[in-house]
Design a protein around this motif. Structure first.
Motif, PDB file in Angstrom:
ATOM      1  N   MET A 106       0.831  -1.205   0.000  1.00 46.68           N
ATOM      2  CA  MET A 106       0.000   0.000   0.000  1.00 46.68           C
ATOM      3  C   MET A 106       0.867   1.257   0.000  1.00 46.68           C
ATOM      4  O   MET A 106       0.587   2.231  -0.713  1.00 46.68           O
ATOM      5  N   GLY A 107       1.938   1.236   0.799  1.00 45.06           N
ATOM      6  CA  GLY A 107       2.824   2.388   0.849  1.00 45.06           C
ATOM      7  C   GLY A 107       3.535   2.636  -0.458  1.00 45.06           C
ATOM      8  O   GLY A 107       3.850   3.774  -0.811  1.00 45.06           O
ATOM      9  N   THR A 108       3.794   1.574  -1.200  1.00 50.08           N
ATOM     10  CA  THR A 108       4.524   1.666  -2.456  1.00 50.08           C
ATOM     11  C   THR A 108       3.665   2.215  -3.585  1.00 50.08           C
ATOM     12  O   THR A 108       4.146   3.003  -4.415  1.00 50.08           O
ATOM     13  N   LYS A 261      12.747   0.327   0.118  1.00 49.49           N
ATOM     14  CA  LYS A 261      12.997   1.478   1.005  1.00 49.49           C
ATOM     15  C   LYS A 261      12.197   1.341   2.298  1.00 49.49           C
ATOM     16  O   LYS A 261      12.688   1.692   3.383  1.00 49.49           O
ATOM     17  N   PHE A 262      10.965   0.828   2.181  1.00 53.73           N
ATOM     18  CA  PHE A 262      10.184   0.560   3.384  1.00 53.73           C
ATOM     19  C   PHE A 262      10.843  -0.558   4.204  1.00 53.73           C
ATOM     20  O   PHE A 262      10.873  -0.499   5.439  1.00 53.73           O
ATOM     21  N   ALA A 263      11.376  -1.567   3.514  1.00 55.97           N
ATOM     22  CA  ALA A 263      12.042  -2.673   4.203  1.00 55.97           C
ATOM     23  C   ALA A 263      13.284  -2.192   4.940  1.00 55.97           C
ATOM     24  O   ALA A 263      13.561  -2.614   6.071  1.00 55.97           O
ATOM     25  N   GLN A 264      14.037  -1.301   4.319  1.00 51.84           N
ATOM     26  CA  GLN A 264      15.225  -0.755   4.975  1.00 51.84           C
ATOM     27  C   GLN A 264      14.851   0.072   6.198  1.00 51.84           C
ATOM     28  O   GLN A 264      15.572   0.058   7.212  1.00 51.84           O
ATOM     29  N   ALA A 265      13.728   0.773   6.124  1.00 57.44           N
ATOM     30  CA  ALA A 265      13.302   1.623   7.239  1.00 57.44           C
ATOM     31  C   ALA A 265      12.985   0.809   8.487  1.00 57.44           C
ATOM     32  O   ALA A 265      13.166   1.289   9.607  1.00 57.44           O
ATOM     33  N   ARG A 266      12.514  -0.432   8.289  1.00 60.00           N
ATOM     34  CA  ARG A 266      12.267  -1.273   9.461  1.00 60.00           C
ATOM     35  C   ARG A 266      13.435  -2.222   9.755  1.00 60.00           C
ATOM     36  O   ARG A 266      13.342  -3.125  10.581  1.00 60.00           O
ATOM     37  N   LEU A 267      14.537  -2.038   9.053  1.00 64.38           N
ATOM     38  CA  LEU A 267      15.799  -2.762   9.213  1.00 64.38           C
ATOM     39  C   LEU A 267      15.756  -4.153   8.603  1.00 64.38           C
ATOM     40  O   LEU A 267      16.255  -4.368   7.522  1.00 64.38           O
ATOM     41  N   SER A 268      15.160  -5.153   9.306  1.00 60.17           N
ATOM     42  CA  SER A 268      15.193  -6.512   8.750  1.00 60.17           C
ATOM     43  C   SER A 268      14.123  -7.369   9.401  1.00 60.17           C
ATOM     44  O   SER A 268      13.674  -7.079  10.509  1.00 60.17           O
ATOM     45  N   PRO A 269      13.720  -8.446   8.712  1.00 55.71           N
ATOM     46  CA  PRO A 269      12.793  -9.392   9.339  1.00 55.71           C
ATOM     47  C   PRO A 269      13.531 -10.234  10.383  1.00 55.71           C
ATOM     48  O   PRO A 269      14.764 -10.307  10.369  1.00 55.71           O
ATOM     49  N   PRO A 270      12.800 -10.887  11.298  1.00 53.70           N
ATOM     50  CA  PRO A 270      13.441 -11.602  12.411  1.00 53.70           C
ATOM     51  C   PRO A 270      14.267 -12.796  11.950  1.00 53.70           C
ATOM     52  O   PRO A 270      13.855 -13.582  11.099  1.00 53.70           O
TER      53      PRO A 270
END
Length: 396
Positions: A106-108, A261-270
């Protein structure tokens, strides 16, 4: 006193979880509850996934790549190549559950005030994700009379405006269990191609199709590679809801670079959850064969028993593990709370999810409930008998 945001005020409660306080109180009073409200499978998680965690010797629990482990994405690409041979690991971003993949999507593709058309009823959290993203949900209504099949193409096209960015479907559907046919997927593909829209498909229940029906992924449709965005998750496929690992898949390079870019903003998945999810890809087909057979048997029993209750209407799901039932009550929210607060049959009761929260049209689904058939068959049969008894008492 400081004020909270309008966005926060508009954020809906989960129709699946909002009754939990009443269930907790009922349990404290000693009632046994049959939980039909939440899609938490009782199927065992594959041993290969659990063993990958148990036998791991990590000494530093570090970040992963923002897109997820490359080894995991390459194995995922092999899985998706059975659907679309051209998929590579660069077309995949690993997310914290399918929920984050939806938020990234949605953000994209949409700015505040933009619109996404969704056939309703739909997964309740789409409403919440839309509000969090500033997106307007535009519903196109499917009906229980039509088993919640795809509404006519004309119904979609008359809703398209300059602000429309995408059509979003869940296939098979949550909460309906409806499985879209190839013809219906092709119709949607033609619409998004004609109007230059995205087609987002939430395919987390892909493996669960019954009665010889086949799941048709939008990734398999030629000509919409730039339009197609798939949301996926390990939660239901491997009975790993607590892992919170999903992914976003698209051949559209601009979509993927923006979502990154959204993925980088939250750093990484667990990290540990990715290790388990990567190992889960080694799960043998026999696991799925057994699970599908079990869910089909549960569905058959549930639908058969529900149809024995006077004035109850139920759609027959072709996939997933949910169905929508229409009850002879004026307000399913009130009835569901009454079941937990005031009703008991031999000190037992049931917890159901009122279906109004799976719609965005005000007042729609008011006498409907979603039932998840994630209990053993004997428990499902007992739960439906309790529901039948409750309806008799409620309407007396």
């Amino acid at each position: 006193m400081p004020h909270i945001s309008n966005k926060g005020k508009l954020m809906p409660e989960s129709p699946i979880r909002k009754l939990v306080p009443y269930a907790d109180l009922a349990q404290e009073k000693g009632k046994k509850i049959y939980y039909l409200n939440i899609g938490q499978p009782d199927i065992k998680t594959p041993e290969v996934a659990l063993n990958a965690i148990k036998n791991n010797n990590i000494s530093v629990l570090s970040y992963s790549h923002s897109a997820g482990f490359e080894t995991y994405r390459k194995k995922l690409a092999t899985y998706y190549q059975n659907i679309s041979p051209s998929i590579t690991h660069n077309d995949i971003i690993v997310t914290t559950g399918g929920s984050e993949a939806l938020l990234f999507a949605m953000g994209t593709i949409a700015d505040a005030g933009d619109e996404i058309i969704i056939p309703e009823p739909f997964y309740a959290n789409y409403n919440g994700f839309a509000i969090a993203s500033g997106v307007q949900v535009v519903p196109v209504i499917s009906t229980i009379e039509n088993n919640f099949g795809l509404p006519p193409v004309s119904e979609f096209e008359k809703l398209i405006t300059p602000k429309t960015k995408a059509i979003l479907i869940c296939n098979p559907g949550n909460p309906t269990g409806y499985l879209y046919s190839k013809e219906e997927i092709d119709q949607l593909a033609a619409i998004v191609k004609r109007h230059n829209l995205f087609l987002i498909a939430d395919e987390v229940y892909r493996e669960f199709a019954y009665d010889g029906l086949v799941h048709h992924s939008i990734l398999s449709v030629e000509g919409i590679e730039e339009n197609a965005i798939v949301i996926d998750s390990v939660s239901k496929r491997y009975s790993m809801c607590g892992a919170r690992i999903g992914c976003l898949v698209s051949k559209n390079k601009e979509v993927m670079s923006t979502a990154m870019k959204f993925a980088q903003a939250r750093l990484s998945p667990p990290t540990f959850a990715q290790i388990a999810s990567e190992a889960a890809l080694e799960t043998p087909q026999s696991y799925f064969d057994d699970v599908i057979s079990e869910y089909k048997d549960r569905r058959d029993l549930l639908v058969s028993e529900l149809r024995k209750i006077p004035n109850v209407k139920v759609a027959n799901p072709g996939g997933a593990f949910y169905c929508i039932a229409e009850l002879p009550v004026a307000d399913a929210d009130v009835f569901a709370q009454w079941l937990l607060e005031e009703f008991q049959f031999e000190n037992e009761t049931v917890m159901i999810a009122p279906a109004g929260g799976f719609y965005s049209t005000p007042g729609a689904g008011k006498n409907q409930v979603r039932i998840a058939y994630v209990l053993k068959k004997e428990d499902l049969k007992k739960a439906v008998h309790i529901l039948k008894t409750a309806l008799e008492q409620y309407n007396s």
